[in-house]
Scaffold this active site. Structure first.
Site, PDB file in Angstrom:
ATOM      1  N   GLU A   7     -25.148  20.182 -92.273  1.00 48.92           N
ATOM      2  CA  GLU A   7     -24.292  19.785 -93.390  1.00 48.92           C
ATOM      3  C   GLU A   7     -24.319  20.916 -94.423  1.00 48.92           C
ATOM      4  O   GLU A   7     -25.387  21.284 -94.923  1.00 48.92           O
ATOM      5  CB  GLU A   7     -24.837  18.491 -94.002  1.00 48.92           C
ATOM      6  N   GLU A  54     -27.879   5.676 -97.510  1.00 48.47           N
ATOM      7  CA  GLU A  54     -26.581   6.289 -97.214  1.00 48.47           C
ATOM      8  C   GLU A  54     -26.802   7.788 -97.292  1.00 48.47           C
ATOM      9  O   GLU A  54     -27.055   8.326 -98.372  1.00 48.47           O
ATOM     10  CB  GLU A  54     -25.535   5.781 -98.214  1.00 48.47           C
ATOM     11  N   CYS A  85     -20.443  13.373 -98.844  1.00 46.66           N
ATOM     12  CA  CYS A  85     -21.234  13.070 -97.651  1.00 46.66           C
ATOM     13  C   CYS A  85     -20.349  12.827 -96.433  1.00 46.66           C
ATOM     14  O   CYS A  85     -20.718  13.152 -95.321  1.00 46.66           O
ATOM     15  CB  CYS A  85     -22.141  11.879 -97.907  1.00 46.66           C
ATOM     16  N   LYS A  89     -32.055   5.454-111.032  1.00 40.72           N
ATOM     17  CA  LYS A  89     -32.323   6.847-111.388  1.00 40.72           C
ATOM     18  C   LYS A  89     -31.145   7.723-110.977  1.00 40.72           C
ATOM     19  O   LYS A  89     -30.896   7.928-109.796  1.00 40.72           O
ATOM     20  CB  LYS A  89     -33.580   7.374-110.700  1.00 40.72           C
TER      21      LYS A  89
HETATM   22  P1  ADP Z   1     -28.736  15.866-102.673  1.00 38.14           P
HETATM   23  O1  ADP Z   1     -28.888  16.842-101.562  1.00 38.14           O
HETATM   24  O2  ADP Z   1     -27.500  15.078-102.668  1.00 38.14           O
HETATM   25  O3  ADP Z   1     -29.160  16.391-104.008  1.00 38.14           O
HETATM   26  P2  ADP Z   1     -31.257  14.525-102.579  1.00 38.14           P
HETATM   27  O4  ADP Z   1     -31.647  13.643-101.481  1.00 38.14           O
HETATM   28  O5  ADP Z   1     -32.028  15.770-102.799  1.00 38.14           O
HETATM   29  O6  ADP Z   1     -29.731  14.743-102.320  1.00 38.14           O
HETATM   30  O7  ADP Z   1     -31.247  13.745-103.957  1.00 38.14           O
HETATM   31  C1  ADP Z   1     -30.682  12.490-104.119  1.00 38.14           C
HETATM   32  C2  ADP Z   1     -31.496  11.728-105.118  1.00 38.14           C
HETATM   33  O8  ADP Z   1     -32.803  11.514-104.603  1.00 38.14           O
HETATM   34  C3  ADP Z   1     -31.690  12.411-106.446  1.00 38.14           C
HETATM   35  O9  ADP Z   1     -31.567  11.450-107.469  1.00 38.14           O
HETATM   36  C4  ADP Z   1     -33.094  12.945-106.360  1.00 38.14           C
HETATM   37  O10 ADP Z   1     -33.703  13.082-107.619  1.00 38.14           O
HETATM   38  C5  ADP Z   1     -33.778  11.885-105.555  1.00 38.14           C
HETATM   39  N1  ADP Z   1     -34.992  12.317-104.821  1.00 38.14           N
HETATM   40  C6  ADP Z   1     -35.323  13.549-104.401  1.00 38.14           C
HETATM   41  N2  ADP Z   1     -36.495  13.528-103.750  1.00 38.14           N
HETATM   42  C7  ADP Z   1     -36.935  12.248-103.745  1.00 38.14           C
HETATM   43  C8  ADP Z   1     -38.072  11.570-103.192  1.00 38.14           C
HETATM   44  N3  ADP Z   1     -39.009  12.191-102.529  1.00 38.14           N
HETATM   45  N4  ADP Z   1     -38.160  10.252-103.375  1.00 38.14           N
HETATM   46  C9  ADP Z   1     -37.196   9.584-104.019  1.00 38.14           C
HETATM   47  N5  ADP Z   1     -36.116  10.159-104.545  1.00 38.14           N
HETATM   48  C10 ADP Z   1     -35.963  11.476-104.420  1.00 38.14           C
END
Ligand code: ADP
Length: 786
Positions: A397, A266, A300, A192
């Site tokens: 961050e 990560e 990151c 995804k």
């Molecule tokens: P960033 O701050 O880099 O956007 P996120 O952790 O919000 O990082 O998002 C990274 C990925 O995790 C995205 O693909 C997002 O759609 C997905 N994501 C966000 N929330 C969830 C969740 N509860 N479970 C699994 N994946 C998630």
């Protein structure tokens, strides 16, 4: 403006890259993208779609499907179905697929580059020079691991279906970091992409289709956090690999706890960039630019905390401000731009709020005098000085182009400050004193430490965090363990049987008329006539004449050695990656002529030529795979030091091939010796030399540098003696009768060259032994201690 004025000011002009090819690609899909499941495009069960926006101008680029739990279920089932075959596919076959992906990425590099910049907003200079080349590199590198899995990870099996969730800051690169090792190890994936940046993943899906990757091996489902959560919770998933925020990482850790799903995370970072007073300040300033303004600081492992030794702090800040004044923020498609757009308004707002907080908490803010473009999502490079260690901007961050600077007095204090964070992803240390730099490196809690450098990445090196930056590694040998499990002893090896080879020799020897060719010698990248002016007849096993080869002599060997010596330094310094490329391309060119070689081999040996060609191709792939993986060691010597044991090439080598398996021996022995950085004088099988002489044309059409691979046909024992006596030859491998062994070993004493003697026929030695024989270890001791 006069010429002198131009030379003095050197003003930048815009150099925009055209967006059209990428926009055309989007248009060709009617700006609407479905889900890629089981090798086909499918409308989402959810019937929902969302927009992906160009952050540089706020315009909608396309609509993509929003997958729900039903779609996730379909994708996981497709991956499960594909796993049955894919997990049993021979490593060599998987290597070919990964190799094909890498090639496709390179062939469509420009399209990927522009599309990534449009969707993400990062400068095209970065997508063009960093993201996309590294993506190709990851697939090449892991093609190698697919090839080597059977031998190097014997006793290990793929996990099954892997759910992979990635962020928006390096969309295609994060995909590559996840998909390449998973496929190499025989897993199937459901990936995804982040909701802000789905487009390059969708173009990647098209590539998977184009190369004929079996349906269901890679499934790409677009969606948001809920889609990600559904994937995490799906019972049919064996492992989750996630890159993103620590906050979401924590949710995933909890969601998978006790489920038996393997997990790698990560996550975020607040990496220190430590500058000691003896550092080369100008280099350090450029390092800072790279550390915090690369990808607008949305990295990151960004070096977001500048820790600078008190005595040089003001000088460093002055240099930094001068440099910041010259940075350019603007249209990411402009090749002269340093910083592009922030991913989205929400992220821009978060940056603005944290900067505001920094000001409120008393830190001193500095920004360049110029303004960023009013339209689109932009933020200027920002420097905070006089930052308190416990303040928000020193701890949180920011994920933006904001640097928080703190000072320290002693190395101990630097280490304490560096470790004063919950994260531990990376660190960068700047000092001209290697003792100090390494001493500090060992004390900072971080998965990656760069000395006098920053933000260096490569597929061969593991990347991942300590502490709240997550666990598991991506890249390098260590990254593979994330995608395999130990085979349980009681399980049968049923179904693990390698697949039948595709190629067989088509025509029998009898049905072909003999081919008369003028086989010469191959020296210095050219076909040359033998000095003697004589030729030697070559017969089939049943006594028919099939051709003639040149009869090389002492003079020809000397010429070949001279050519090999001349080529050595250049070849030695060629990167391992490029050496692998040379071998892969050689294999590619050989495979184009597989049938012709198969016929020729059958004719000369009376054996199955098709099988030998396939085995030779595989041997070339194996050699290529090892190019960047035959690693050294770090020895635990008893002092405070790092002792690096590095395998190096031996030099100019003479290789006298065995009687049988003429093409395979050439590929296996010479291919491996070559890829380890040696240059060669090869004497092919005396009984079946024609495949080696046919090979000249393959060498000529490949990128094998002139002089690295020389071939001299003739009487083996005579040529072996000449090579063994030659003072400019560093090693001789001799496959032949016992009497010859003594001859070669005795003659080698002249310059104490290394020798390796082998029987004239029978199985060839295994790759590990060839690698060892092709290299010698140098130990480099690097002491440390402050
Ligand atoms: P960033 O701050 O880099 O956007 P996120 O952790 O919000 O990082 O998002 C990274 C990925 O995790 C995205 O693909 C997002 O759609 C997905 N994501 C966000 N929330 C969830 C969740 N509860 N479970 C699994 N994946 C998630």
């Amino acid at each position: 403006m006069t010429l002198t004025e131009i030379m003095q000011t050197l003003p930048y002009g815009p150099a925009p890259e055209a967006a059209k090819p990428a926009l055309d690609w989007i248009k060709a899909h009617k700006a609407r993208f479905q889900l890629f499941i089981a090798g086909r495009w499918r409308a989402p069960a959810s019937r929902e779609w969302f927009a992906t926006i160009n952050p540089a101008n706020g315009q909608k680029l396309a609509e993509v499907a929003l997958a729900d739990a039903t779609d996730v279920d379909k994708a996981v089932k497709a991956a499960r179905k594909a796993f049955t075959d894919w997990s049993q596919t021979k490593g060599h076959v998987r290597a070919r697929y990964l190799y094909a992906i890498a090639r496709q990425i390179q062939k469509h590099a420009r399209l990927f580059t522009v599309l990534e910049t449009l969707d993400n907003g990062k400068p095209i200079r970065e997508t063009r020079d960093i993201d996309i080349p590294l993506v190709a590199r990851h697939f090449y590198y892991h093609a190698g691991w697919a090839q080597l899995m059977e031998s190097e990870l014997a006793g290990y099996a793929p996990l099954g279906v892997v759910g992979q969730i990635i962020p928006w800051n390096f969309p295609l690169l994060m995909l590559a970091w996840k998909v390449a090792p998973a496929l190499a190890m025989g897993n199937t994936v459901v990936l995804k992409p982040a909701e802000y940046t789905p487009l390059t993943a969708l173009l990647f899906a098209e590539i998977c289709q184009n190369i004929g990757l079996p349906p269901g091996v890679v499934n790409i489902i677009t969606g948001d956090g809920k889609t990600g959560a559904a994937l995490v919770e799906h019972p049919g998933v064996d492992k989750i690999a996630f890159t993103g925020s620590t906050e979401v990482g924590r949710i995933i850790r909890k969601a998978t706890a006790g489920s038996g799903k393997k997990l790698s995370l990560e996550l975020g970072g607040k990496s220190p960039f430590v500058v000691f007073e003896d550092a080369d300040l100008d280099s350090a300033v450029e390092g800072v630019v790279d550390a915090i303004w690369f990808n607008q600081g949305q990295v990151c492992c960004a070096g977001s905390r500048l820790l600078v030794q008190e005595g040089i702090a003001e000088k460093m800040y002055a240099k930094l401000r001068a440099r910041m004044e010259k940075l350019r923020v603007g249209d990411p498609l402009d090749k002269a731009v340093d910083l592009g757009a922030i991913i989205a308004p929400a992220q821009l707002e978060k940056i603005q709020q944290l900067v505001q907080k920094g000001v409120e908490e008393g830190a001193k803010l500095w920004q360049p005098s110029w303004a960023v473009p009013a339209e689109g999502c932009f933020y200027p490079p920002t420097l905070f000085t006089e930052v308190a260690p416990a303040s928000t901007i020193a701890q949180e961050e920011i994920f933006g182009p904001v640097l928080a600077a703190l000072t320290f007095r002693t190395p101990e204090e630097a280490v304490r400050l560096a470790n004063n964070t919950r994260y531990g992803l990376a660190a960068s240390i700047w000092s001209e004193d290697i003792n100090l730099a390494l001493d500090v490196a060992t004390q900072i809690k971080a998965g990656t430490v760069w000395i006098n450098s920053t933000n260096l990445f490569d597929a061969a090196s593991g990347f991942g965090g300590y502490r709240e930056s997550g666990f598991g590694r991506e890249g390098g040998r260590e990254g593979l363990w994330e995608y395999v499990k130990k085979i349980e002893v009681h399980r049968t090896a049923q179904g693990q049987k390698p697949r039948a080879r595709g190629l067989t020799a088509r025509a029998s020897a009898e049905s072909l008329p003999p081919i008369d060719r003028t086989a010469k010698l191959f020296i210095g990248g050219k076909q040359v006539r033998p000095d003697s002016g004589y030729s030697k007849a070559v017969y089939t096993p049943d006594g028919r004449l099939v051709g003639e080869v040149g009869l090389g002599n002492r003079k020809d060997i000397c010429n070949a050695v001279e050519a090999a010596r001349g080529a050595f330094e250049g070849w030695r310094k060629t990167t391992a990656h490029n050496k692998a490329q040379v071998l892969y391309f050689l294999a590619e060119n050989l495979s184009q002529r597989a049938e012709e070689f198969a016929r020729r081999l059958s004719e000369q040996t009376g054996q199955d030529g098709g099988a030998e060609v396939e085995a030779a191709l595989e041997a070339l792939f194996t050699a290529a795979a090892w190019a960047d993986k035959y690693e050294g060691l770090v020895h635990p010597t008893p002092l405070r030091n790092v002792t690096l044991a590095i395998p190096e090439p031996i030099g100019v080598m003479g290789i006298l091939c065995p009687d049988d398996q003429p093409l395979l021996a050439l590929a296996h022995l010479a291919g491996t010796a070559l890829v380890m950085g040696n240059t060669l004088v090869v004497v092919p099988s005396p009984l079946a030399p024609l495949s080696a002489t046919d090979f000249y044309q393959v060498l000529e059409t490949s990128d094998v540098p002139a002089g690295t691979f020389n071939i001299v046909t003739g009487e083996r024992e005579e040529l072996a003696l000449t090579l063994a006596e030659h003072d400019d030859v560093d090693a001789v491998w001799y496959a032949g009768p016992r009497a010859g062994w003594a001859l070669v070993e005795r003659a080698s004493a002249g310059n104490m060259k290394r020798t390796w003697t082998l029987p004239p026929s029978g199985p060839l030695p295994d790759t590990q032994e060839v690698l060892r024989q092709a290299t010698q270890v140098k130990n480099i001791w690097v002491p440390y201690g402050a």
